[in-house]
Design an enzyme around this catalytic site. Structure first.
Site, PDB file in Angstrom:
ATOM      1  N   CYS A  15      42.502  34.781  35.061  1.00 59.22           N
ATOM      2  CA  CYS A  15      43.743  34.034  34.883  1.00 59.22           C
ATOM      3  C   CYS A  15      44.589  34.415  33.794  1.00 59.22           C
ATOM      4  O   CYS A  15      44.240  35.213  32.953  1.00 59.22           O
ATOM      5  CB  CYS A  15      43.375  32.377  34.576  1.00 59.22           C
ATOM      6  SG  CYS A  15      42.023  31.933  35.380  1.00 59.22           S
ATOM      7  N   ARG A  40      48.363  38.179  36.863  1.00 61.37           N
ATOM      8  CA  ARG A  40      47.017  37.959  36.843  1.00 61.37           C
ATOM      9  C   ARG A  40      46.289  36.875  37.601  1.00 61.37           C
ATOM     10  O   ARG A  40      45.126  37.042  37.583  1.00 61.37           O
ATOM     11  CB  ARG A  40      46.714  37.440  35.271  1.00 61.37           C
ATOM     12  CG  ARG A  40      47.362  38.539  34.156  1.00 61.37           C
ATOM     13  CD  ARG A  40      46.991  38.081  32.725  1.00 61.37           C
ATOM     14  NE  ARG A  40      45.747  37.698  32.373  1.00 61.37           N
ATOM     15  CZ  ARG A  40      44.834  38.733  32.120  1.00 61.37           C
ATOM     16  NH1 ARG A  40      45.469  39.993  31.339  1.00 61.37           N
ATOM     17  NH2 ARG A  40      43.677  38.200  31.517  1.00 61.37           N
ATOM     18  N   TRP A  87      43.146  32.175  39.084  1.00 62.30           N
ATOM     19  CA  TRP A  87      42.845  32.953  40.167  1.00 62.30           C
ATOM     20  C   TRP A  87      41.568  32.472  40.624  1.00 62.30           C
ATOM     21  O   TRP A  87      40.490  32.462  39.894  1.00 62.30           O
ATOM     22  CB  TRP A  87      42.670  34.351  39.816  1.00 62.30           C
ATOM     23  CG  TRP A  87      42.325  35.274  41.040  1.00 62.30           C
ATOM     24  CD1 TRP A  87      43.161  35.570  42.072  1.00 62.30           C
ATOM     25  CD2 TRP A  87      41.343  36.189  41.085  1.00 62.30           C
ATOM     26  NE1 TRP A  87      42.593  36.512  42.966  1.00 62.30           N
ATOM     27  CE2 TRP A  87      41.496  36.743  42.315  1.00 62.30           C
ATOM     28  CE3 TRP A  87      40.146  36.421  40.295  1.00 62.30           C
ATOM     29  CZ2 TRP A  87      40.661  37.733  42.767  1.00 62.30           C
ATOM     30  CZ3 TRP A  87      39.183  37.490  40.681  1.00 62.30           C
ATOM     31  CH2 TRP A  87      39.617  37.990  42.005  1.00 62.30           C
ATOM     32  N   ASN A 113      39.922  31.703  30.257  1.00 65.88           N
ATOM     33  CA  ASN A 113      39.838  32.734  31.296  1.00 65.88           C
ATOM     34  C   ASN A 113      38.452  33.648  31.109  1.00 65.88           C
ATOM     35  O   ASN A 113      37.657  33.755  30.048  1.00 65.88           O
ATOM     36  CB  ASN A 113      40.765  33.938  30.906  1.00 65.88           C
ATOM     37  CG  ASN A 113      40.909  35.120  31.825  1.00 65.88           C
ATOM     38  OD1 ASN A 113      40.409  34.935  32.942  1.00 65.88           O
ATOM     39  ND2 ASN A 113      41.080  36.290  31.048  1.00 65.88           N
ATOM     40  N   GLY A 114      37.792  33.752  32.471  1.00 67.41           N
ATOM     41  CA  GLY A 114      36.600  34.399  32.523  1.00 67.41           C
ATOM     42  C   GLY A 114      35.439  33.535  33.305  1.00 67.41           C
ATOM     43  O   GLY A 114      35.880  32.584  34.053  1.00 67.41           O
ATOM     44  N   GLU A 479      42.885  55.775  49.166  1.00 69.46           N
ATOM     45  CA  GLU A 479      44.034  55.054  48.398  1.00 69.46           C
ATOM     46  C   GLU A 479      45.106  54.509  49.418  1.00 69.46           C
ATOM     47  O   GLU A 479      45.328  53.218  49.073  1.00 69.46           O
ATOM     48  CB  GLU A 479      44.434  56.108  47.490  1.00 69.46           C
ATOM     49  CG  GLU A 479      45.568  55.573  46.437  1.00 69.46           C
ATOM     50  CD  GLU A 479      45.435  54.331  45.762  1.00 69.46           C
ATOM     51  OE1 GLU A 479      46.201  53.659  45.335  1.00 69.46           O
ATOM     52  OE2 GLU A 479      44.101  53.853  45.539  1.00 69.46           O
ATOM     53  N   LYS A 483      46.097  50.423  49.844  1.00 69.68           N
ATOM     54  CA  LYS A 483      47.362  49.989  49.678  1.00 69.68           C
ATOM     55  C   LYS A 483      47.729  49.123  50.870  1.00 69.68           C
ATOM     56  O   LYS A 483      48.552  48.197  51.052  1.00 69.68           O
ATOM     57  CB  LYS A 483      48.412  51.157  49.319  1.00 69.68           C
ATOM     58  CG  LYS A 483      48.229  51.799  48.143  1.00 69.68           C
ATOM     59  CD  LYS A 483      48.652  51.046  46.963  1.00 69.68           C
ATOM     60  CE  LYS A 483      47.667  50.312  46.324  1.00 69.68           C
ATOM     61  NZ  LYS A 483      46.911  51.129  45.369  1.00 69.68           N
ATOM     62  N   GLU A 486      45.814  45.948  50.722  1.00 72.07           N
ATOM     63  CA  GLU A 486      46.193  44.989  49.951  1.00 72.07           C
ATOM     64  C   GLU A 486      47.633  44.375  49.910  1.00 72.07           C
ATOM     65  O   GLU A 486      47.861  43.531  49.325  1.00 72.07           O
ATOM     66  CB  GLU A 486      45.880  45.338  48.460  1.00 72.07           C
ATOM     67  CG  GLU A 486      46.612  46.421  47.884  1.00 72.07           C
ATOM     68  CD  GLU A 486      46.069  46.972  46.489  1.00 72.07           C
ATOM     69  OE1 GLU A 486      45.678  45.936  45.512  1.00 72.07           O
ATOM     70  OE2 GLU A 486      45.806  48.117  46.230  1.00 72.07           O
ATOM     71  N   HIS A 502      31.331  62.077  63.997  1.00 71.55           N
ATOM     72  CA  HIS A 502      29.873  61.691  63.659  1.00 71.55           C
ATOM     73  C   HIS A 502      30.068  59.855  63.672  1.00 71.55           C
ATOM     74  O   HIS A 502      29.151  59.486  63.277  1.00 71.55           O
ATOM     75  CB  HIS A 502      29.566  62.150  62.152  1.00 71.55           C
ATOM     76  CG  HIS A 502      29.599  63.561  62.043  1.00 71.55           C
ATOM     77  ND1 HIS A 502      28.573  64.384  62.906  1.00 71.55           N
ATOM     78  CD2 HIS A 502      30.475  64.495  61.359  1.00 71.55           C
ATOM     79  CE1 HIS A 502      28.913  65.743  62.511  1.00 71.55           C
ATOM     80  NE2 HIS A 502      29.985  65.452  61.714  1.00 71.55           N
ATOM     81  N   LYS A 597      45.995  41.357  39.223  1.00 71.49           N
ATOM     82  CA  LYS A 597      46.095  42.596  38.759  1.00 71.49           C
ATOM     83  C   LYS A 597      45.006  43.223  37.963  1.00 71.49           C
ATOM     84  O   LYS A 597      44.522  44.256  37.926  1.00 71.49           O
ATOM     85  CB  LYS A 597      47.503  42.675  37.816  1.00 71.49           C
ATOM     86  CG  LYS A 597      47.871  43.801  37.163  1.00 71.49           C
ATOM     87  CD  LYS A 597      48.299  44.773  38.273  1.00 71.49           C
ATOM     88  CE  LYS A 597      48.403  46.395  37.995  1.00 71.49           C
ATOM     89  NZ  LYS A 597      48.663  47.213  39.083  1.00 71.49           N
TER      90      LYS A 597
HETATM   91  C1  AGP Z   1      44.586  48.639  43.273  1.00 70.92           C
HETATM   92  O1  AGP Z   1      45.870  48.607  43.857  1.00 70.92           O
HETATM   93  C2  AGP Z   1      44.142  47.172  42.895  1.00 70.92           C
HETATM   94  N1  AGP Z   1      45.040  46.883  42.010  1.00 70.92           N
HETATM   95  C3  AGP Z   1      42.905  47.177  42.347  1.00 70.92           C
HETATM   96  O2  AGP Z   1      41.880  47.892  43.188  1.00 70.92           O
HETATM   97  C4  AGP Z   1      42.642  47.912  40.947  1.00 70.92           C
HETATM   98  O3  AGP Z   1      42.885  49.283  41.096  1.00 70.92           O
HETATM   99  C5  AGP Z   1      41.378  47.690  40.399  1.00 70.92           C
HETATM  100  O4  AGP Z   1      41.390  46.536  40.219  1.00 70.92           O
HETATM  101  C6  AGP Z   1      41.189  48.455  39.044  1.00 70.92           C
HETATM  102  O5  AGP Z   1      41.862  48.018  38.030  1.00 70.92           O
HETATM  103  P1  AGP Z   1      42.103  49.084  36.465  1.00 70.92           P
HETATM  104  O6  AGP Z   1      42.728  50.267  36.944  1.00 70.92           O
HETATM  105  O7  AGP Z   1      42.908  47.938  35.958  1.00 70.92           O
HETATM  106  O8  AGP Z   1      40.753  48.873  36.189  1.00 70.92           O
END
Ligand code: AGP
Length: 602
Positions: A15, A40, A87, A113-114, A479, A483, A486, A502, A597
């Site tokens: 959070c 966040r 979150w 947070n945590g 990658e 994208k 997400e 395979h 994030k």
């Molecule tokens: C990627 O688009 C995501 N936001 C997520 O997979 C991110 O790459 C992952 O949480 C790692 O974050 P970081 O690079 O801040 O460690």
């Protein structure tokens, strides 16, 4: 039942937390800060302010702007308060689980947070003492613990110390006491003091106070801060007084504004010429110091999560192919399960992380440090926990990345990784020498944004999208799939093209869309035959290449660059495609559902 103390309010999990004590109305300041940190976590929002010795709490499910509108948070009275965006992990997305949480008698407010791992035993113990819990969250337990210790000790300092001693897990929390004191503590979650005239901020993120000051104090693990009046006191979990340096934060506020762009994600996609340049801009001395750890290492491990994990796969490949260095790339969430015994003082762990706060990455680093390995890191936040516990780190320096989906930080990471490899192989890849070619290529791709955007009209309602790539293009396929998942919530999978026959070929039919990453390099011929195989099963084929082919139903042209450097540019059309798929599906590209994030919990 508790007689003296009034209450504790709490925030939790991945959070954003913020506290402010100053000489202006706190609520509008807290709301503004929460809006900047909303990336966040954005399930619910809450604020508590203090006026005339009374705590007022307002909280609700939704994003900051919505909850502010419905609950009129901005007009809450008082020049001190705390705020939170959540979150959810423990307890559903409900009003009662939204924060702040009150303990039994409303005289203390706390944000967190945590994750508190031992919360259920603490909760049981406190319920036996008569405490009544109102939420299903793990965090509310801190509220009651503080209340119990404060009534016993009668001192805020002692209550904070005793509470921290009882908590297990990762946390940063801030408490506000009705007599007008703010206090915070951290253990494995970031917490930063912001210094303003006549007051202080305390926040989980620089962005929480960047608008008001660039003077900050980064608290270390097991640090506690008390802000009383205009006095700031720092001490550790044992109660001993400590000193921490004041750090000037380099980031400009403008960097976190969207400017003319509709979304942060689109702005950040368009910043990639700059990020590729910045990624290779670390000083020669810094680069040589970083690489000196690698030249002396007997074994090298590379780790990261999500997009950063895809960067580890690229590094493993270019280290092996160009610098003749063997290394092992390990997903950070899997690191704890791998055989640790080969790691020792002759080992180096390279940790890659945009935020530098990802819990799985920090846990992997801690495990390797216990084996006395050297820690190198590639971060985008030079003041992050990861940078501060590394023997040496490189700063990708692509500026704050607000969009939850990593875009510019990925190409920034790649640029830095190519630069490290080039330093180790005396420029054998030549990323710096090919800088202008790369810049021209990225600008050309960005200028075809509208052509790429048009393609989504033909594919936004498909159920499955597969992305094929060989060699260095395989991590880019992974990658691209991430994208699309997400940003557009469509099932997408990156597949090593050679693995198609395979098994995955069974998934291909006329309802599937397949994106083939196929620049004219050593992988071209093999990948074209894969494209034929999927075409034969009726798939809709999109080709990303510098070389057109009739096989493709849609062709996304990318300029030809040096073979090894294609990953830096070929990912951009995939980012743009995912962004426009999100718009087509009417979902917010900046704040994808269920994501945050910086994933600061395991
Ligand atoms: C990627 O688009 C995501 N936001 C997520 O997979 C991110 O790459 C992952 O949480 C790692 O974050 P970081 O690079 O801040 O460690």
């Amino acid at each position: 039942m508790i007689k003296v103390l009034r209450s504790v309010i709490l925030l939790l999990v991945v959070c954003s937390i913020i506290g402010y004590k100053g000489n202006v109305l706190a609520a509008p300041v807290l709301i503004d800060s929460l809006k900047r940190m909303e990336y966040r976590g954005y399930d619910s929002v809450g604020i508590a302010t203090i006026t005339d010795g009374k705590i007022l709490v307002r909280k609700g499910v939704g994003k900051v702007a919505e909850v502010n509108r419905s609950l009129d948070l901005g007009r809450m009275p008082g020049q001190m308060g705390i705020g939170h965006t959540r979150w959810a992990t423990h307890g559903g997305v409900t009003d009662s689980n939204a924060h702040p949480h009150s303990a039994c008698t409303n005289d203390i407010a706390v944000v967190h947070n945590g994750i508190i791992e031992n919360y259920s035993e603490l909760k049981e113990e406190l319920m036996l003492q008569g405490h009544i819990f109102k939420s299903q969250t793990d965090s509310e337990v801190i509220a009651h613990l503080l209340e119990a210790h404060y009534s016993k000790e009668g001192s805020i300092k002692q209550a904070m110390i005793e509470t921290c001693k009882r908590l297990k897990g990762a946390y940063a929390f801030v408490a506000v006491f009705e007599e007008g004191t703010i206090s915070g503590a951290r253990f494995d979650e970031p917490l930063i003091i912001g210094i303003v005239d006549n007051g202080y901020f305390i926040s989980s993120d620089i962005l929480g106070f960047l608008k008001y000051t660039d003077k900050s104090i980064f608290l270390d693990n097991k640090d506690i801060a008390i802000i009383d009046g205009e006095k700031l006191e720092l001490f550790d979990f044992e109660g001993f007084s400590i000193k921490r340096p004041i750090t000037q934060v380099a980031w400009e506020l403008a960097a976190v504004e969207k400017g003319a762009y509709a979304h942060h994600t689109l702005k950040e996609i368009h910043q990639q010429v700059q990020t590729i340049i910045e990624g290779m801009s670390d000083s020669k001395e810094k680069m040589e110091a970083f690489c000196s750890f690698l030249t002396n290492a007997k074994s090298i491990y590379i780790t990261g999560s999500g997009t950063s994990y895809h960067s580890t796969l690229i590094l493993k490949h270019i280290f092996g192919k160009f610098a003749k260095i063997r290394s092992e790339a390990i997903m950070s969430s899997e690191f704890q399960y791998m055989a640790q015994d080969p790691i020792d003082e002759t080992s180096v762990l390279i940790a890659i992380s945009q935020s530098g706060e990802t819990a799985d990455v920090l846990q992997s680093v801690k495990a390797a440090k216990q084996m006395r390995a050297k820690i190198l890191s590639i971060v985008n936040v030079p003041t992050s926990s990861l940078a501060r516990i590394s023997n040496s780190f490189l700063n990708v320096n692509c500026g704050p990345e607000i969009g939850v989906a990593a875009t510019k930080s990925f190409t920034g990471q790649l640029s830095a990784l190519y630069n490290v490899t080039d330093t180790l192989c005396h420029g054998c890849i030549g990323i710096a020498a090919n800088k202008n070619e790369l810049i021209a290529a990225v600008n050309l791709i960005l200028s075809t944004e509208n052509n790429i955007a048009k393609i989504v009209n033909t594919m936004y309602d498909v159920k499955d999208i597969y992305i094929l790539g060989r060699s260095l293009h395989y991590p880019i396929a992974l990658e691209g799939a991430l994208k699309i998942k997400e940003l557009a919530y469509i099932h997408a999978e990156g597949i090593a093209a050679g693995e198609l026959k395979h098994g995955p070929l069974a998934l291909i039919d006329k309802n599937t869309v397949v994106i083939v990453i196929n620049p004219s390099d050593s992988t071209f011929d093999d990948t074209i035959s894969n494209a034929h195989e999927i075409k034969a099963r009726g798939a809709f084929v999109i080709g990303i290449s510098d070389k057109e082919n009739d096989l493709y139903d849609h062709f996304i042209k990318i300029p030809k660059v040096k073979e090894a450097l294609f990953p830096l540019i070929e990912v951009i059309p995939l980012q743009i495609l995912a962004y426009y798929l999100a718009l087509k599906k009417n979902v917010d590209p900046d704040y994808p559902r269920n994501l945050a994030k910086s994933v600061t919990v395991k």
